[in-house]
Design an enzyme around this catalytic site. Structure first.
Site, PDB file in Angstrom:
ATOM      1  N   ASP A  83     102.816 -22.969  99.733  1.00  0.00           N
ATOM      2  CA  ASP A  83     103.970 -23.615  99.080  1.00  0.00           C
ATOM      3  C   ASP A  83     103.600 -24.941  98.523  1.00  0.00           C
ATOM      4  OD1 ASP A  83     105.511 -21.782 101.703  1.00  0.00           O
ATOM      5  OD2 ASP A  83     105.923 -21.452  99.593  1.00  0.00           O
TER       6      ASP A  83
ATOM      7  N   ASP B  91     112.518 -22.930 106.627  1.00  0.00           N
ATOM      8  CA  ASP B  91     111.621 -21.718 106.329  1.00  0.00           C
ATOM      9  C   ASP B  91     110.213 -22.619 106.791  1.00  0.00           C
ATOM     10  OD1 ASP B  91     113.450 -20.350 105.401  1.00  0.00           O
ATOM     11  OD2 ASP B  91     112.779 -20.466 103.096  1.00  0.00           O
TER      12      ASP B  91
ATOM     13  N   LEU C 212     106.777 -21.471  95.307  1.00  0.00           N
ATOM     14  CA  LEU C 212     106.308 -20.267  95.770  1.00  0.00           C
ATOM     15  C   LEU C 212     107.222 -19.519  96.188  1.00  0.00           C
ATOM     16  CD1 LEU C 212     104.033 -18.523  97.351  1.00  0.00           C
ATOM     17  CD2 LEU C 212     103.086 -19.424  95.373  1.00  0.00           C
ATOM     18  N   ASP C 213     107.507 -18.177  95.680  1.00  0.00           N
ATOM     19  CA  ASP C 213     108.550 -17.458  96.171  1.00  0.00           C
ATOM     20  C   ASP C 213     107.707 -16.104  96.928  1.00  0.00           C
ATOM     21  OD1 ASP C 213     111.331 -16.023  96.316  1.00  0.00           O
ATOM     22  OD2 ASP C 213     110.225 -14.833  95.306  1.00  0.00           O
TER      23      ASP C 213
ATOM     24  N   GLU D 233     112.288 -26.311  96.248  1.00  0.00           N
ATOM     25  CA  GLU D 233     112.543 -25.484  97.814  1.00  0.00           C
ATOM     26  C   GLU D 233     111.950 -26.587  98.807  1.00  0.00           C
ATOM     27  OE1 GLU D 233     110.360 -21.948  98.840  1.00  0.00           O
ATOM     28  OE2 GLU D 233     112.559 -21.196  99.171  1.00  0.00           O
ATOM     29  N   GLU D 234     110.751 -27.064  98.115  1.00  0.00           N
ATOM     30  CA  GLU D 234     109.903 -27.781  99.336  1.00  0.00           C
ATOM     31  C   GLU D 234     110.327 -29.101  99.556  1.00  0.00           C
ATOM     32  OE1 GLU D 234     108.623 -25.572 101.179  1.00  0.00           O
ATOM     33  OE2 GLU D 234     108.761 -23.905  99.663  1.00  0.00           O
TER      34      GLU D 234
ATOM     35  N   ASP E 192     111.334 -23.043  92.726  1.00  0.00           N
ATOM     36  CA  ASP E 192     110.802 -22.535  93.978  1.00  0.00           C
ATOM     37  C   ASP E 192     109.389 -22.384  93.655  1.00  0.00           C
ATOM     38  OD1 ASP E 192     111.417 -19.174  95.781  1.00  0.00           O
ATOM     39  OD2 ASP E 192     110.006 -21.083  95.948  1.00  0.00           O
TER      40      ASP E 192
ATOM     41  N   GLU F 208     116.854 -20.040  93.124  1.00  0.00           N
ATOM     42  CA  GLU F 208     116.606 -18.699  93.094  1.00  0.00           C
ATOM     43  C   GLU F 208     117.614 -17.898  92.503  1.00  0.00           C
ATOM     44  OE1 GLU F 208     116.031 -18.697  97.581  1.00  0.00           O
ATOM     45  OE2 GLU F 208     113.778 -17.830  97.126  1.00  0.00           O
TER      46      GLU F 208
HETATM   47  P1  AHG Z   1     110.566 -17.720  99.781  1.00  0.00           P
HETATM   48  O1  AHG Z   1     109.208 -17.390 100.185  1.00  0.00           O
HETATM   49  O2  AHG Z   1     110.664 -18.513  98.567  1.00  0.00           O
HETATM   50  O3  AHG Z   1     111.451 -18.462 100.868  1.00  0.00           O
HETATM   51  O4  AHG Z   1     111.406 -16.414  99.143  1.00  0.00           O
HETATM   52  C1  AHG Z   1     111.306 -15.384 100.074  1.00  0.00           C
HETATM   53  C2  AHG Z   1     112.754 -14.544  99.592  1.00  0.00           C
HETATM   54  C3  AHG Z   1     112.597 -13.708  98.618  1.00  0.00           C
HETATM   55  O5  AHG Z   1     111.392 -13.889  97.821  1.00  0.00           O
HETATM   56  C4  AHG Z   1     112.633 -12.291  99.259  1.00  0.00           C
HETATM   57  O6  AHG Z   1     113.113 -11.315  98.553  1.00  0.00           O
HETATM   58  C5  AHG Z   1     113.093 -12.515 100.633  1.00  0.00           C
HETATM   59  O7  AHG Z   1     113.056 -13.774 100.991  1.00  0.00           O
HETATM   60  C6  AHG Z   1     112.573 -11.659 101.890  1.00  0.00           C
HETATM   61  O8  AHG Z   1     113.511 -11.835 102.666  1.00  0.00           O
HETATM   62  P2  AHG Z   1     113.187 -11.227 103.980  1.00  0.00           P
HETATM   63  O9  AHG Z   1     111.681 -11.736 104.522  1.00  0.00           O
HETATM   64  O10 AHG Z   1     114.417 -11.739 104.943  1.00  0.00           O
HETATM   65  O11 AHG Z   1     113.238  -9.694 103.779  1.00  0.00           O
HETATM   66 MN    MN Z   2     111.897 -18.012  97.117  1.00  0.00          MN
HETATM   67 MN    MN Z   3     109.613 -20.634  98.185  1.00  0.00          MN
END
Ligand code: AHG
Ligand code: MN
Ligand code: MN
Length: 345
Positions: free
Chosen positions: A68, A62, A111-112, A90-91, A109, A272
């Site tokens: 983050d 990611d 920063l989600d 996560e990081e 996590d 998560e």
């Molecule tokens: P993170 O930013 O910690 O990687 O989490 C993002 C996750 C979750 O929060 C969200 O429901 C999903 O990714 C969105 O995914 P898409 O961008 O594929 O829709």
């Molecule tokens: Mn997340």
């Molecule tokens: Mn995250």
């Protein structure tokens, strides 16, 4: 000054002064303090140097945004002085072993919803607290049902902390003047039946049949076998979807799909899906991969992904039924087989 119980008063009232419960409460209090500091950053955005700019990639591939990294640092500083055996983030590529003899371990996590940072949409923090096993390095090789506590924070119009210590779900709202979280919702229960689903519909062509059948049934509305019209939401922030479901019900789906690397979906089991599943079940909802209860799963690797479908129990059970009784999925889809479905494919 408002009269609601503070987070500390609520936890003090929960009883349990044994060393394990005390360590859990100390960790929750530290995480809450870190959340207040992160909230200060999110609500100032670019004025605090938060631009959502990429700063590299984490182990899961990611893109790592500035917030983050800063949120991860804030949380680790807040937890650093506490009796915690292992940290997982996560990081961070690997576990961080702090004090192997300590009674608890924390996964988070920081920063989600990172993709929402520079669009001023809600983001959040998610955490899971596990008992430390004799082999501390196996702290997160346990089923989700072993969790002692789980919570998440939504940095949105309000900054809200959702928490379970295993006896129900409470919601706290940040009082910005006094800089403390105050109880605004206790023993929260998710409505068992919902008419709102949340899924990234742009991936429909990649879904397997049961998920496609379930969503098509929702889209058929009152004309279909479900017999009721649905609404749709997709915020791209798991914490925001989960908060909405706690308040008004609904079903959230991030299934596995046919895209490379998405066979097990996008969400990570340890920091998560496990904490979210604990909270949703404590609020009377369900959390499944479609075939298995998420809290029964034991992670094989730290950043392992898992399909996550969670929310109102009747809706989750309907989705599970479609996974275990494929003829139902076919039957549901039958009306659409005659033509190209509701999405032009
Ligand atoms: P993170 O930013 O910690 O990687 O989490 C993002 C996750 C979750 O929060 C969200 O429901 C999903 O990714 C969105 O995914 P898409 O961008 O594929 O829709
Ligand atoms: Mn997340
Ligand atoms: Mn995250």
């Amino acid at each position: 000054m408002s009269q609601e119980l503070t987070l500390q008063q609520r936890m003090d009232g929960e009883g349990g002064s044994d060393p394990l419960r005390r360590a859990v409460k100390e960790a929750v209090a530290a995480l809450a303090q870190a959340a207040i500091d992160i909230s200060d950053l999110t609500c100032r955005g670019a004025l605090a140097g938060i631009t959502g700019k990429a700063q590299g990639r984490n182990t899961d591939g990611d893109v790592q945004k500035d917030l983050d990294v800063r949120a991860d640092q804030i949380i680790r500083e807040a937890l650093g002085a506490l009796p915690i055996a292992v940290l997982a983030s996560e990081e961070m590529a690997d576990l961080e072993i702090l004090n192997p003899a300590a009674p608890i371990s924390v996964a988070f996590d920081p920063l989600d919803g990172s993709s929402n940072i520079n669009t001023n949409m809600s983001v959040g923090t998610i955490f899971s607290i596990m008992p430390t096993p004799s082999d501390a390095s196996a702290a997160f090789v346990q089923p989700g049902s072993a969790q002692l506590a789980a919570g998440f924070v939504v940095y949105g119009p309000q900054t809200s902390l959702v928490l379970t210590l295993g006896q129900g779900v409470d919601i706290f709202t940040l009082d910005r003047v006094e800089r403390v979280f105050k109880l605004t919702g206790s023993t929260v229960q998710i409505p068992p039946n919902a008419t709102e689903f949340a899924i990234n519909a742009s991936n429909r062509r990649h879904w397997d049949l049961p998920v496609r059948a379930y969503i098509d049934e929702c889209l058929m509305g009152a004309d279909g076998m479900g017999g009721k019209d649905f609404n749709m939401r997709w915020i791209g922030s798991l914490v925001a979807e989960a908060f909405r479901i706690l308040i008004r019900g609904g079903i959230f789906l991030y299934p596995g799909d046919a895209r490379d690397g998405y066979e097990e979906g996008r969400l990570r089991l340890v920091y998560e899906a496990h904490p979210m599943a604990f909270i949703i079940e404590q609020a009377g909802g369900g959390a499944t991969t479609g075939r298995q209860r998420v809290l029964d799963l034991v992670p094989r690797t730290l950043h392992q992904r898992v399909p996550l479908i969670m929310g109102s129990i009747k809706n989750v059970q309907r989705l599970e039924h479609m996974h275990t009784a494929p003829d139902v999925a076919l039957e549901t889809n039958a009306p659409l087989f005659g033509h190209r479905g509701l999405f032009r494919v």
